[in-house]
Design a protein around this motif. Structure first.
Motif, PDB file in Angstrom:
ATOM      1  N   ASP A 238       0.907  -1.133  -0.057  1.00  0.00           N
ATOM      2  CA  ASP A 238      -0.260   0.039   0.084  1.00  0.00           C
ATOM      3  C   ASP A 238       0.809   1.063   0.008  1.00  0.00           C
ATOM      4  OD1 ASP A 238      -1.942   1.916   0.304  1.00  0.00           O
ATOM      5  OD2 ASP A 238      -3.076   0.912   1.853  1.00  0.00           O
ATOM      6  N   VAL A 239       0.950   1.865  -1.336  1.00  0.00           N
ATOM      7  CA  VAL A 239       1.938   3.047  -1.316  1.00  0.00           C
ATOM      8  C   VAL A 239       1.364   4.355  -0.887  1.00  0.00           C
ATOM      9  CG1 VAL A 239       3.299   1.568  -2.954  1.00  0.00           C
ATOM     10  CG2 VAL A 239       1.450   3.249  -3.823  1.00  0.00           C
ATOM     11  N   ARG A 240       0.050   4.547  -0.614  1.00  0.00           N
ATOM     12  CA  ARG A 240      -0.573   5.652  -0.043  1.00  0.00           C
ATOM     13  C   ARG A 240       0.035   6.258   1.127  1.00  0.00           C
ATOM     14  NH1 ARG A 240      -6.528   3.850  -0.365  1.00  0.00           N
ATOM     15  NH2 ARG A 240      -5.597   2.112   0.907  1.00  0.00           N
ATOM     16  N   MET A 245      -0.280   2.286   4.895  1.00  0.00           N
ATOM     17  CA  MET A 245       0.925   1.802   4.279  1.00  0.00           C
ATOM     18  C   MET A 245       1.439   0.600   4.646  1.00  0.00           C
ATOM     19  SD  MET A 245       3.517   5.469   3.651  1.00  0.00           S
ATOM     20  CE  MET A 245       4.651   4.503   2.637  1.00  0.00           C
ATOM     21  N   ALA A 246       1.884  -0.215   3.672  1.00  0.00           N
ATOM     22  CA  ALA A 246       2.243  -1.585   3.920  1.00  0.00           C
ATOM     23  C   ALA A 246       3.249  -2.052   2.744  1.00  0.00           C
ATOM     24  CB  ALA A 246       1.138  -2.322   3.898  1.00  0.00           C
ATOM     25  N   THR A 311       2.359  -9.445  -7.304  1.00  0.00           N
ATOM     26  CA  THR A 311       2.578  -8.367  -6.647  1.00  0.00           C
ATOM     27  C   THR A 311       1.101  -7.415  -6.857  1.00  0.00           C
ATOM     28  OG1 THR A 311       4.774  -8.029  -7.434  1.00  0.00           O
ATOM     29  CG2 THR A 311       3.715  -5.963  -6.446  1.00  0.00           C
ATOM     30  N   VAL A 312       0.645  -7.143  -5.275  1.00  0.00           N
ATOM     31  CA  VAL A 312      -0.690  -6.575  -5.278  1.00  0.00           C
ATOM     32  C   VAL A 312      -0.412  -5.063  -4.748  1.00  0.00           C
ATOM     33  CG1 VAL A 312      -2.868  -6.478  -4.214  1.00  0.00           C
ATOM     34  CG2 VAL A 312      -1.716  -8.824  -5.005  1.00  0.00           C
ATOM     35  N   GLN A 313      -0.672  -4.047  -5.560  1.00  0.00           N
ATOM     36  CA  GLN A 313      -0.389  -2.824  -4.859  1.00  0.00           C
ATOM     37  C   GLN A 313      -1.527  -1.768  -4.835  1.00  0.00           C
ATOM     38  OE1 GLN A 313       2.133   0.253  -7.315  1.00  0.00           O
ATOM     39  NE2 GLN A 313       3.706  -0.545  -6.095  1.00  0.00           N
ATOM     40  N   PHE A 314      -2.000  -1.246  -3.495  1.00  0.00           N
ATOM     41  CA  PHE A 314      -2.748  -0.218  -3.686  1.00  0.00           C
ATOM     42  C   PHE A 314      -2.035   1.177  -3.660  1.00  0.00           C
ATOM     43  CE2 PHE A 314      -6.976  -1.651  -1.420  1.00  0.00           C
ATOM     44  CZ  PHE A 314      -7.721  -0.656  -2.057  1.00  0.00           C
ATOM     45  N   ALA A 315      -2.449   2.136  -4.732  1.00  0.00           N
ATOM     46  CA  ALA A 315      -2.279   3.390  -4.799  1.00  0.00           C
ATOM     47  C   ALA A 315      -3.241   4.276  -4.631  1.00  0.00           C
ATOM     48  CB  ALA A 315      -1.557   3.441  -6.122  1.00  0.00           C
ATOM     49  N   ASP A 316      -3.144   5.557  -5.120  1.00  0.00           N
ATOM     50  CA  ASP A 316      -4.218   6.485  -4.791  1.00  0.00           C
ATOM     51  C   ASP A 316      -5.228   6.516  -5.694  1.00  0.00           C
ATOM     52  OD1 ASP A 316      -3.165   8.061  -2.406  1.00  0.00           O
ATOM     53  OD2 ASP A 316      -1.968   9.321  -3.901  1.00  0.00           O
ATOM     54  N   ASP A 317      -5.134   6.057  -7.074  1.00  0.00           N
ATOM     55  CA  ASP A 317      -5.850   5.922  -8.395  1.00  0.00           C
ATOM     56  C   ASP A 317      -6.014   4.698  -8.646  1.00  0.00           C
ATOM     57  OD1 ASP A 317      -6.315   8.823  -8.201  1.00  0.00           O
ATOM     58  OD2 ASP A 317      -4.303   9.042  -9.259  1.00  0.00           O
ATOM     59  N   TYR A 318      -5.452   3.503  -8.370  1.00  0.00           N
ATOM     60  CA  TYR A 318      -5.620   2.166  -8.710  1.00  0.00           C
ATOM     61  C   TYR A 318      -5.210   1.176  -7.982  1.00  0.00           C
ATOM     62  CZ  TYR A 318      -0.541   2.468  -9.461  1.00  0.00           C
ATOM     63  OH  TYR A 318       0.763   2.720  -9.127  1.00  0.00           O
ATOM     64  N   PRO A 394      -8.925   0.797 -12.225  1.00  0.00           N
ATOM     65  CA  PRO A 394      -9.030   2.243 -11.694  1.00  0.00           C
ATOM     66  C   PRO A 394      -9.909   2.239 -10.344  1.00  0.00           C
ATOM     67  CG  PRO A 394      -9.184   2.059 -13.925  1.00  0.00           C
ATOM     68  CD  PRO A 394      -9.231   0.739 -13.475  1.00  0.00           C
ATOM     69  N   ILE A 395      -9.591   3.082  -9.398  1.00  0.00           N
ATOM     70  CA  ILE A 395     -10.152   3.408  -8.080  1.00  0.00           C
ATOM     71  C   ILE A 395     -10.459   4.881  -7.785  1.00  0.00           C
ATOM     72  CG2 ILE A 395      -9.763   1.101  -7.241  1.00  0.00           C
ATOM     73  CD1 ILE A 395      -7.708   2.655  -5.325  1.00  0.00           C
ATOM     74  N   GLY A 396     -10.254   5.700  -8.985  1.00  0.00           N
ATOM     75  CA  GLY A 396     -10.484   6.930  -8.780  1.00  0.00           C
ATOM     76  C   GLY A 396     -11.751   7.478  -8.290  1.00  0.00           C
ATOM     77  N   ARG A 397     -12.088   8.648  -8.464  1.00  0.00           N
ATOM     78  CA  ARG A 397     -13.401   9.233  -8.097  1.00  0.00           C
ATOM     79  C   ARG A 397     -14.585   8.601  -9.194  1.00  0.00           C
ATOM     80  NH1 ARG A 397     -14.990  15.549  -7.844  1.00  0.00           N
ATOM     81  NH2 ARG A 397     -17.263  15.361  -7.268  1.00  0.00           N
ATOM     82  N   ALA A 398     -15.396   8.065  -8.605  1.00  0.00           N
ATOM     83  CA  ALA A 398     -16.673   7.452  -9.393  1.00  0.00           C
ATOM     84  C   ALA A 398     -17.644   8.585 -10.088  1.00  0.00           C
ATOM     85  CB  ALA A 398     -17.491   6.265  -8.493  1.00  0.00           C
ATOM     86  N   ASP A 399     -17.940   8.338 -11.216  1.00  0.00           N
ATOM     87  CA  ASP A 399     -18.954   9.088 -11.833  1.00  0.00           C
ATOM     88  C   ASP A 399     -20.337   8.754 -11.409  1.00  0.00           C
ATOM     89  OD1 ASP A 399     -20.539  10.377 -13.671  1.00  0.00           O
ATOM     90  OD2 ASP A 399     -19.359  10.061 -15.264  1.00  0.00           O
ATOM     91  N   LEU A 400     -20.633   9.268 -10.376  1.00  0.00           N
ATOM     92  CA  LEU A 400     -22.008   9.088  -9.504  1.00  0.00           C
ATOM     93  C   LEU A 400     -23.227   9.488 -10.541  1.00  0.00           C
ATOM     94  CD1 LEU A 400     -21.300  10.450  -6.106  1.00  0.00           C
ATOM     95  CD2 LEU A 400     -20.719   8.056  -7.215  1.00  0.00           C
TER      96      LEU A 400
END
Length: 559
Positions: A238-240, A245-246, A311-318, A394-400
């Motif tokens: 987890d690079v945020r 962070m991990a 490799t599993v990686q969590f970032a701000d946008d993905y 992608p995990i950025g802002r959703a188009d609600l």
């Protein structure tokens, strides 16, 4: 092959199945020629052009046999200097006064091909997407050999292993999974040996039942994994910035590893609340089904003959999941929604019977649909190479507004939209009004199929159409803008035709000398991606000329 065909290959540049070899003052020797042929044979086969430089310029090949090049002697050289012996076709083609040696190479018919000096090379892609020849490593040849022979890596016996090398707790974990709703409950009451036999995880050796490598991967103790499956490891990051962070390395049997990874993602998976009518809907960063499918695909379909972790990686946008080994033979980035082939049948079957993956082989489709329904971009495999599969979610802002539009329709109609429906609606939302041809190019679909999808969406009240003939464009219907409480945007989108927008852009360039993508977007009140597409189209029709590259590009009137 004639001169025109050689010119066409040279003009197209080096491709996956076309290799250029310059043969100037530093003459291409026999060893280098044979290694180039071996490289192509260990890929899809193809053509080696000797006498063409890296830029595609035809510079000519030097004579190899006195004053001439004898194609028959070239063929004999390659046949004698390859192992197993490889028969190629060679010919000399004169192009604009220069001789080009053309060697047509078949794909190696019986597995990896090397030189008699013990050199093995294969085709690969560089960081910039251009092909090259690289060393063919033993682990890669093992994987290719097993695949070619139809041997399931998971079904290979773990020599020296016994049932004592398997963890009873992991076998019990599997039974519990089978006893759940989506698992195969008939397996939940079997004893250890019967369960392993039902899953085809025991091989008979010297009259004794020996666990296979898949059995060790699924149920092995820590020491067993280290001995027989040393490549089975996972890196979770987890690079945020912040307390989550991990950077952990996990070496666990696959079912437990799956559980541990799902839990790590769950505690990081925040939700956005959305009201659809009177119903509250929670939109997670990434859905549970998407997480499960992405992890299961990486763990089941990775190449365990390759060293390196999943490799599993969590970032701000993905959220990214990368696994060693390329896509399974027969599956490509373009057909991944239509093709489903496991690298190891026994591993895939165990995950299916545990209820961890879709039993119909449509898990990737469900993953795409889940992302699009959540108002986010589709999963992206474009960073995958011949050496690894890279999935970017992608995990950025959703188009609600888009989520509300889709869920309202599905609730009212009491039926879900099809995959292609979701893809078309999402693409139009992202880029704006589009023709069927543009949608087909963007989504890698057949134009006629896109037209059929758009016609159905019009009938369902989800799309509108403007213009006619070549100016025919599809837009989101007025219902979308009504739900988004932005009816003026609907009028703006429908009110301006591409011809009018192009005229506005041309008038701007005449007056101010040039225009950029962002300026065109502001001028025509369209998204930057749509402005970029329009400017490219105008450039291809010689209405504009582009100066500069990428973000610094500007468009001027042609001279």
């Amino acid at each position: 092959m004639d001169a025109e065909a050689v010119r066409a290959l040279a003009a197209a540049g080096e491709l996956w199945d076309v290799e250029f070899k310059q043969d100037g003052r530093d003459r291409l020797n026999d060893r280098q020629l044979v290694e180039a042929v071996v490289c192509m044979a260990n890929g899809p086969g193809g053509t080696v052009l000797v006498g063409v430089d890296d830029g595609g310029h035809i510079v000519g090949a030097q004579p190899r046999h006195g004053d001439i090049t004898d194609p028959a002697r070239v063929e004999a050289l390659i046949l004698n200097k390859t192992d197993p012996h490889l028969a190629v076709r060679a010919e000399v083609v004169e192009v604009d006064g220069n001789d080009v040696l053309v060697v047509q190479v078949p794909r190696g018919p019986h597995g990896p091909v090397g030189t008699t000096d013990g050199v093995f090379k294969r085709r690969s892609l560089r960081y910039d997407g251009k092909p090259e020849c690289v060393a063919y490593r033993p682990s890669e040849m093992l994987s290719a050999g097993l695949s070619l022979a139809g041997v399931d890596y998971g079904g290979v016996p773990a020599r020296g292993a016994t049932l004592a090398d398997l963890d009873p707790g992991e076998l019990e974990r599997f039974r519990r999974l089978c006893d759940r709703g989506s698992g195969d409950s008939s397996l939940s009451t079997l004893d250890d040996t019967s369960l392993l036999r039902a899953l085809r995880l025991l091989a008979e050796e010297d009259g004794q039942a020996t666990p296979t490598l898949a059995a060790v991967l699924l149920f092995g103790r820590e020491a067993s994994l280290a001995r027989w499956a040393g490549s089975a490891e996972c890196l979770f990051q987890d690079v945020r910035e912040g307390p989550t962070m991990a950077n952990e390395t996990l070496r666990l049997p696959l079912l437990r590893l799956m559980t541990e990874l799902e839990e790590r993602i769950r505690i990081r998976n925040s939700e956005t609340e959305l009201m659809v009518g009177l119903q509250r809907v929670d939109i997670p960063l990434v859905s549970t089904s998407t997480v499960r499918e992405a992890l299961a695909n990486a763990l089941v379909h990775r190449d365990y003959t390759e060293l390196g972790p999943v490799t599993v990686q969590f970032a701000d946008d993905y959220l990214s999941v990368t696994s060693p080994g390329g896509l399974v033979p027969g599956v490509t980035i373009d057909n991944i929604l239509e093709q489903s082939r496991p690298r190891s049948v026994v591993l895939a079957d165990a995950f299916k019977r545990a209820g961890l993956v879709d039993r119909k082989g449509k898990g990737v489709n469900d993953m795409f649909a889940s992302q699009l329904r959540a108002g986010r971009d589709a999963p992206d495999y474009s960073r995958s190479t011949a050496r690894s599969v890279s999935l970017l979610i992608p995990i950025g802002r959703a188009d609600l507004d888009l989520v509300r539009f889709i869920l309202t329709y599905e609730h009212d109609a009491q039926r879900p939209l099809r995959m292609d429906d979701l893809r078309v609606v999402h693409q139009i939302r992202v880029v704006g009004p589009s023709s069927s041809r543009e949608l087909a190019e963007d989504l890698n679909l057949v134009d006629s199929a896109v037209r059929g999808t758009c016609t159905r969406l019009i009938e369902l009240g989800l799309l509108d159409v403007t213009g006619a003939g070549r100016n025919r464009r599809y837009t989101l219907s007025s219902q979308f803008y009504a739900l988004a409480e932005d009816r003026n945007a609907y009028v703006r989108v429908r009110g301006m035709q591409p011809v009018q927008q192009e005229q506005m852009i041309l008038e701007y360039v005449r007056r101010f000398g040039s225009i950029t993508r962002s300026q065109a977007g502001s001028l025509c009140q369209i998204e930057p991606t749509q402005a970029s597409r329009m400017l490219r189209g105008m450039t291809s029709r010689s209405l504009l000329a582009m100066e500069g590259h990428k973000r610094s590009a500007r468009y001027v009137l042609p001279e």
